[in-house]
Design a protein around this motif. Structure first.
Motif, mmCIF file in Angstrom:
data_model
loop_
_atom_site.group_PDB
_atom_site.id
_atom_site.type_symbol
_atom_site.label_atom_id
_atom_site.label_comp_id
_atom_site.label_asym_id
_atom_site.label_seq_id
_atom_site.Cartn_x
_atom_site.Cartn_y
_atom_site.Cartn_z
ATOM 1 N N ILE A 15 -15.523 0.477 -11.115
ATOM 2 C CA ILE A 15 -15.312 0.291 -12.543
ATOM 3 C C ILE A 15 -15.291 -1.200 -12.829
ATOM 4 O O ILE A 15 -14.978 -2.013 -11.967
ATOM 5 N N GLU A 17 -13.440 -2.653 -15.232
ATOM 6 C CA GLU A 17 -12.092 -3.103 -15.593
ATOM 7 C C GLU A 17 -11.140 -1.910 -15.560
ATOM 8 O O GLU A 17 -11.518 -0.801 -15.916
ATOM 9 N N LYS A 18 -9.921 -2.153 -15.123
ATOM 10 C CA LYS A 18 -8.870 -1.127 -15.147
ATOM 11 C C LYS A 18 -7.597 -1.809 -15.639
ATOM 12 O O LYS A 18 -7.200 -2.837 -15.106
ATOM 13 N N ARG A 19 -6.987 -1.221 -16.686
ATOM 14 C CA ARG A 19 -5.787 -1.839 -17.253
ATOM 15 C C ARG A 19 -4.851 -0.743 -17.765
ATOM 16 O O ARG A 19 -5.284 0.384 -18.024
ATOM 17 N N HIS A 33 -3.965 5.023 -17.969
ATOM 18 C CA HIS A 33 -4.600 3.705 -17.861
ATOM 19 C C HIS A 33 -6.016 3.812 -18.411
ATOM 20 O O HIS A 33 -6.562 4.898 -18.567
ATOM 21 N N GLU A 35 -10.020 2.749 -18.069
ATOM 22 C CA GLU A 35 -11.078 2.295 -17.179
ATOM 23 C C GLU A 35 -12.308 1.988 -18.030
ATOM 24 O O GLU A 35 -12.640 2.742 -18.940
ATOM 25 N N LYS A 37 -16.421 0.987 -17.847
ATOM 26 C CA LYS A 37 -17.652 0.916 -17.061
ATOM 27 C C LYS A 37 -18.806 0.867 -18.034
ATOM 28 O O LYS A 37 -18.918 1.719 -18.919
ATOM 29 N N GLU A 41 -15.056 2.704 -22.592
ATOM 30 C CA GLU A 41 -13.662 2.820 -22.187
ATOM 31 C C GLU A 41 -13.243 4.284 -22.188
ATOM 32 O O GLU A 41 -13.553 5.019 -23.119
#
Length: 102
Positions: A15, A17-19, A33, A35, A37, A41
């Motif tokens: 991925i 970003e993961k936040r 959370h 993710e 890609k 989102e």
């Protein structure tokens, strides 16, 4: 096996970003959370999976179409290259026989 093929078979794609997210899971209420890609989102609950907002499914479909079109272009390019090579061989063979029987 190429490095790219090896990477693809290693499991799910990485991925971007993961936040931590702000939404609770609709099933258990635990904060999900986020993710990201390819600019899409999605909210993810570790226990209950992925939850999509109305526009996120369209974004996923768009990303899949873009990847499929890229793959199809590559397949066409390979097919054209093979056809050209085959035509060169056929032309060379015909040219040889044409010289003999002219």
């Amino acid at each position: 096996m190429t490095a790219e093929e090896s990477h693809e078979s290693d499991g799910p794609p990485e991925i971007d970003e993961k936040r931590p997210g702000t939404l609770p899971c609709p099933v258990c209420g635990v904060p999900m959370h986020v993710e990201v890609k390819q600019h899409v989102e999605v909210d993810v609950c570790e226990q209950h999976g992925i939850w999509l907002a109305k526009d996120e499914l369209d974004g996923i479909a768009k990303a899949i179409r873009a990847r499929t079109q890229t793959f199809e272009r590559a397949l066409r390019r390979v097919a054209v290259d093979k056809a050209k090579q085959s035509a060169r061989i056929a032309g060379a063979n015909f040219g040889f026989w044409a010289l003999l029987f002219h």
